[in-house]
Design an enzyme around this catalytic site. Structure first.
Site, mmCIF file in Angstrom:
data_model
loop_
_atom_site.group_PDB
_atom_site.id
_atom_site.type_symbol
_atom_site.label_atom_id
_atom_site.label_comp_id
_atom_site.label_asym_id
_atom_site.label_seq_id
_atom_site.Cartn_x
_atom_site.Cartn_y
_atom_site.Cartn_z
ATOM 1 N N ARG A 146 8.598 3.715 -5.062
ATOM 2 C CA ARG A 146 8.539 3.184 -3.547
ATOM 3 C C ARG A 146 7.705 1.960 -4.174
ATOM 4 O O ARG A 146 7.785 0.451 -3.623
ATOM 5 C CB ARG A 146 8.150 3.630 -2.326
ATOM 6 C CG ARG A 146 8.093 2.536 -0.717
ATOM 7 C CD ARG A 146 8.267 2.928 0.486
ATOM 8 N NE ARG A 146 6.840 4.119 0.017
ATOM 9 C CZ ARG A 146 6.039 4.886 1.456
ATOM 10 N NH1 ARG A 146 7.258 5.056 2.222
ATOM 11 N NH2 ARG A 146 5.146 5.684 1.913
ATOM 12 N N GLU A 170 11.527 2.152 14.211
ATOM 13 C CA GLU A 170 11.038 2.836 13.876
ATOM 14 C C GLU A 170 9.638 3.720 14.528
ATOM 15 O O GLU A 170 9.526 2.712 15.260
ATOM 16 C CB GLU A 170 10.772 3.700 12.529
ATOM 17 C CG GLU A 170 10.143 2.368 11.948
ATOM 18 C CD GLU A 170 9.576 2.429 10.654
ATOM 19 O OE1 GLU A 170 9.805 3.149 10.080
ATOM 20 O OE2 GLU A 170 9.976 0.637 10.004
ATOM 21 N N ARG A 225 -7.779 -20.219 -1.408
ATOM 22 C CA ARG A 225 -6.873 -20.784 0.136
ATOM 23 C C ARG A 225 -5.692 -21.506 -0.058
ATOM 24 O O ARG A 225 -5.792 -22.719 0.089
ATOM 25 C CB ARG A 225 -7.196 -20.532 1.944
ATOM 26 C CG ARG A 225 -6.325 -19.890 1.949
ATOM 27 C CD ARG A 225 -6.836 -19.843 3.912
ATOM 28 N NE ARG A 225 -5.675 -19.911 4.924
ATOM 29 C CZ ARG A 225 -4.911 -20.885 5.673
ATOM 30 N NH1 ARG A 225 -4.741 -21.698 5.027
ATOM 31 N NH2 ARG A 225 -4.211 -20.437 6.493
ATOM 32 N N LYS A 264 6.619 -1.632 2.153
ATOM 33 C CA LYS A 264 4.658 -1.383 2.391
ATOM 34 C C LYS A 264 4.400 -2.065 2.782
ATOM 35 O O LYS A 264 3.391 -2.069 1.499
ATOM 36 C CB LYS A 264 5.081 0.126 2.310
ATOM 37 C CG LYS A 264 3.906 0.657 3.581
ATOM 38 C CD LYS A 264 4.370 2.119 2.362
ATOM 39 C CE LYS A 264 3.738 2.833 3.065
ATOM 40 N NZ LYS A 264 3.042 3.012 4.996
ATOM 41 N N TYR A 278 0.672 -1.078 0.478
ATOM 42 C CA TYR A 278 -0.209 0.369 0.005
ATOM 43 C C TYR A 278 0.731 1.244 0.080
ATOM 44 O O TYR A 278 1.738 1.117 0.038
ATOM 45 C CB TYR A 278 -1.072 0.034 1.398
ATOM 46 C CG TYR A 278 -0.508 0.762 2.534
ATOM 47 C CD1 TYR A 278 0.528 -0.768 3.081
ATOM 48 C CD2 TYR A 278 -0.748 1.571 3.219
ATOM 49 C CE1 TYR A 278 1.007 0.175 4.980
ATOM 50 C CE2 TYR A 278 0.294 2.132 4.231
ATOM 51 C CZ TYR A 278 0.340 1.583 5.081
ATOM 52 O OH TYR A 278 1.298 1.510 6.190
HETATM 53 N N1 PDD Z 1 2.715 5.048 7.490
HETATM 54 N N2 PDD Z 1 7.980 3.568 9.332
HETATM 55 C C1 PDD Z 1 6.502 3.486 9.052
HETATM 56 C C2 PDD Z 1 6.465 1.832 9.330
HETATM 57 C C3 PDD Z 1 4.976 3.931 8.746
HETATM 58 O O1 PDD Z 1 4.057 2.574 8.141
HETATM 59 C C4 PDD Z 1 4.732 4.795 7.214
HETATM 60 C C5 PDD Z 1 3.969 5.316 7.268
HETATM 61 C C6 PDD Z 1 6.141 5.764 7.682
HETATM 62 C C7 PDD Z 1 5.951 6.915 6.826
HETATM 63 O O2 PDD Z 1 6.527 6.865 5.568
HETATM 64 P P1 PDD Z 1 5.835 8.307 4.612
HETATM 65 O O3 PDD Z 1 7.095 9.458 4.504
HETATM 66 O O4 PDD Z 1 6.249 7.582 3.760
HETATM 67 O O5 PDD Z 1 4.365 8.618 4.947
HETATM 68 C C8 PDD Z 1 7.562 5.103 7.946
HETATM 69 C C9 PDD Z 1 1.931 5.917 7.073
HETATM 70 C C10 PDD Z 1 0.980 6.751 7.191
HETATM 71 C C11 PDD Z 1 0.589 4.632 7.355
HETATM 72 O O6 PDD Z 1 0.326 3.582 7.200
HETATM 73 O O7 PDD Z 1 -0.842 5.280 7.782
#
Ligand code: PDD
Length: 285
Positions: free
Chosen positions: A52, A179, A100, A147, A33
């Site tokens: 990304r 993070e 599945r 992601k 996503y």
């Molecule tokens: N999340 N680290 C993690 C684990 C994240 O889920 C996100 C973003 C970031 C920051 O990435 P970016 O600057 O590209 O948004 C770092 C999004 C906003 C979410 O899951 O809603």
């Protein structure tokens, strides 16, 4: 009011949008996503998010079912149809529908879903007060640079923070902060250096992180990309997080330790201002 969402080529009222129970996104969290922010009705750093996305898909051997130009059109159309001025667009691509089985067949048709969420990003109350955070173990899988939609642990982390009466959690691995649950984490040393963990499989390469570090360097600030501990964070001058939905948001308390005078620090405030100003300037798409 009902939103118009996008599912596999169709724009539909959200109540009518459906995905199969055999979708691998649902059964195996087999999907990726992006969340792209919208300011003044326009997309922020769409190109960064698409790069990304391409990388996430490649790492999971998924094919991108849509050209990036078409994806951009869908984003724009959703902004228009939902009259979105400020907020985010969520985009999810899952591997597709199959009975599945851990082993998936070749040639699945990916499922593509997009929807908008209206949010107050540029003037959020938390940016003024700052966030209070706790530290928790990082129990996620080892490829956080992809992601994926497997967000159970980050969700549990946010619930732990809520139960502790604070705003969010930073995650720890081998004693070092990786993070935040849904954002990148930073501290500012007493001599003004900005410290954030280096990229690798341990963290997501934030699109906001990339922009903020560039703006910081352009403003002659010193940036150190290295791991830091919670103790170092608790003793630091200030701290902040970045993401598409928080931009730069100050952190004022870590594990019960108040940073400085408990108010958002000058470096975080300045970076937030620069980020929003630059984002507004670059709203070309
Ligand atoms: N999340 N680290 C993690 C684990 C994240 O889920 C996100 C973003 C970031 C920051 O990435 P970016 O600057 O590209 O948004 C770092 C999004 C906003 C979410 O899951 O809603």
């Amino acid at each position: 009011m009902s939103r118009i969402v996008y599912v596999n080529g169709e724009y539909l009222p959200e109540e009518e949008a459906k995905v199969s129970i055999f979708d691998r996104g649902f059964l195996f969290a087999d999907g990726v996503y992006e969340v792209t922010s919208v300011l003044d009705g326009r997309l922020v750093d769409f190109e960064g998010h698409t790069h990304r996305l391409e990388r996430s898909l490649r790492e999971l051997d998924m094919t991108n079912p849509m050209h990036m130009g078409d994806l951009l059109e869908v984003h724009r159309e959703l902004i228009k149809r939902n009259d979105l001025q400020e907020g985010g667009i969520y985009l999810q691509i899952s591997r597709g529908v199959a009975d599945r089985d851990f082993v998936y067949p070749a040639g699945l048709k990916p499922t593509v879903v997009l929807f908008t969420t209206a949010m107050n990003l540029s003037d959020s109350p938390k940016a003024k007060t700052g966030l209070r955070i706790i530290a928790i173990d990082d129990l996620r899988w080892g490829r956080r640079d992809i992601k994926t939609v497997q967000l159970l642990y980050p969700s549990m982390g946010k619930m732990m923070a809520k139960a502790a009466g604070v705003d969010d959690a930073w995650m720890l691995e081998d004693g070092f902060v990786t993070e935040g649950t849904s954002n990148n984490a930073y501290i500012v040393t007493h001599d003004g250096r900005i410290v954030t963990r280096q990229l690798g499989h341990e963290i997501l390469s934030g699109i906001t992180r990339n922009a903020v570090l560039r703006f910081a360097r352009e403003a002659q600030m010193v940036v150190e990309e290295r791991p830091f501990t919670v103790d170092e964070a608790r003793g630091s001058a200030e701290a902040f997080v970045t993401s598409a939905t928080t931009f730069v948001t100050p952190v004022v308390e870590i594990e019960g330790t108040v940073l400085g005078d408990g108010k958002p620090g000058p470096v975080a405030r300045r970076l937030r201002e620069i980020y929003i100003e630059e984002a507004r300037k670059s709203l070309a798409v």
